[in-house]
Design a protein around this motif. Structure first.
Motif, PDB file in Angstrom:
ATOM      1  N   ASN A  55      47.652  -7.492  26.589  1.00  0.00           N
ATOM      2  CA  ASN A  55      48.623  -7.225  25.540  1.00  0.00           C
ATOM      3  C   ASN A  55      47.945  -6.397  24.452  1.00  0.00           C
ATOM      4  OD1 ASN A  55      50.657  -7.211  23.652  1.00  0.00           O
ATOM      5  ND2 ASN A  55      51.097  -9.399  23.808  1.00  0.00           N
ATOM      6  N   GLU A  57      47.991  -5.128  21.064  1.00  0.00           N
ATOM      7  CA  GLU A  57      48.714  -5.585  19.880  1.00  0.00           C
ATOM      8  C   GLU A  57      49.075  -4.470  18.908  1.00  0.00           C
ATOM      9  OE1 GLU A  57      46.511  -8.759  18.132  1.00  0.00           O
ATOM     10  OE2 GLU A  57      46.771 -10.089  19.869  1.00  0.00           O
ATOM     11  N   SER A  59      51.002  -1.666  16.985  1.00  0.00           N
ATOM     12  CA  SER A  59      52.436  -1.616  16.711  1.00  0.00           C
ATOM     13  C   SER A  59      53.138  -0.434  17.365  1.00  0.00           C
ATOM     14  CB  SER A  59      52.661  -1.581  15.194  1.00  0.00           C
ATOM     15  OG  SER A  59      52.073  -0.416  14.637  1.00  0.00           O
ATOM     16  N   LYS A  92      56.086  -8.879  22.506  1.00  0.00           N
ATOM     17  CA  LYS A  92      56.580  -7.533  22.808  1.00  0.00           C
ATOM     18  C   LYS A  92      57.986  -7.627  23.383  1.00  0.00           C
ATOM     19  CE  LYS A  92      52.561  -5.397  22.029  1.00  0.00           C
ATOM     20  NZ  LYS A  92      52.346  -4.346  21.008  1.00  0.00           N
TER      21      LYS A  92
END
Length: 266
Positions: A55, A57, A59, A92
């Motif tokens: 994942n 992170e 943005s 997400k």
């Protein structure tokens, strides 16, 4: 066994098997591959390829990488990367598929036979990349298909984190309707992108700096965060889409190794 099938634009070897990949790569350093290769499904194994599972992170990316989003379809021999809504626990909105070459590559010719993914906000791609995760500056060379308009493709490059050539080029067909052969030739003093053997864009070192660092080959499908939506469009929360990959090849500069285009009509 290598099978073959004729499409409207190219004739390619089919993916025969996709083997599950081993555990995550543990080292950020990668050996540079000095020999060429051509990959179908029976070559997508732990020795050469890695299916991303993590994942990011940041943005700018609204997608978590999942191994469940990478699968083989025996009906047409495609390696299918899928995009779908992600579990809320990921933080997400979407989960997507990404496959990367374990080794780095350098100057030469890169080819893929693929069908792009449709959908507002969806991006499917074929590219090379290196950057801080691999303990290097950011160099990159891209084919990026925006699902909001698949009659064109974005051709871009980065050198030490700065975007160089970057423009949308008309394809004169819909990249989601079937497989086409996409290629770029990367030399120390030039970059040239092609589709079905026709030149799309040629950039020389006189026009802009050319990437010079060894990189890894990637394919993926994703949705960007809010900061990307002026470019990609916004994906509805229930968006589902797929990109299909039939062949990937790399021919080092000066070599004469097999390529995906060896299966295309003359």
């Amino acid at each position: 066994m290598l099978l073959s099938k004729s499409f409207s634009n190219v004739t390619v070897g089919l993916f025969a098997l996709v083997s599950p990949l081993a555990a995550d790569t543990t080292s950020n350093q990668a050996e540079t591959l000095d020999s060429g290769f051509i990959s179908y499904g029976d070559d997508l194994n732990s020795d050469r390829w890695y299916i991303s599972k993590y994942n990011n992170e940041a943005s700018w990316l609204d997608t978590v990488w999942s191994r469940d989003a990478v699968e083989y379809d025996p009906k047409d021999g495609a390696l299918v990367l899928s995009l779908s809504p992600a579990p809320a626990s990921t933080g997400k909105s979407f989960q997507g598929g990404e496959v990367q070459l374990r080794q780095q590559t350098s100057f030469g010719r890169y080819e893929v036979i693929m069908t792009a993914a449709p959908g507002d906000g969806v991006v499917s791609s074929f590219f090379t990349y290196t950057g801080p995760h691999f303990e290097t500056p950011h160099d990159e060379i891209d084919f990026e298909f925006l699902g909001r308009d698949t009659s064109e493709v974005w051709l871009t490059a980065f050198v030490e984190g700065e975007k160089k050539p970057g423009q949308a080029v008309d394809l004169e067909f819909d990249a989601t309707e079937g497989p086409h052969l996409y290629a770029f030739d990367w030399q120390p003093d030039s970059l040239t992108w092609y589709v079905d053997g026709q030149e799309l864009l040629h950039v020389t070192a006189e026009d802009a700096p050319i990437p010079s660092l060894p990189q890894k080959i990637f394919i993926n499908i994703w949705v960007g965060g809010e900061g990307q939506q002026d470019w990609t469009g916004a994906a509805p929360k229930n968006t589902m889409s797929t990109a299909r990959y039939y062949c990937i090849s790399y021919r080092p500069a000066g070599a004469d190794t097999p390529q995906c285009s060896d299966w295309s009509p003359q």
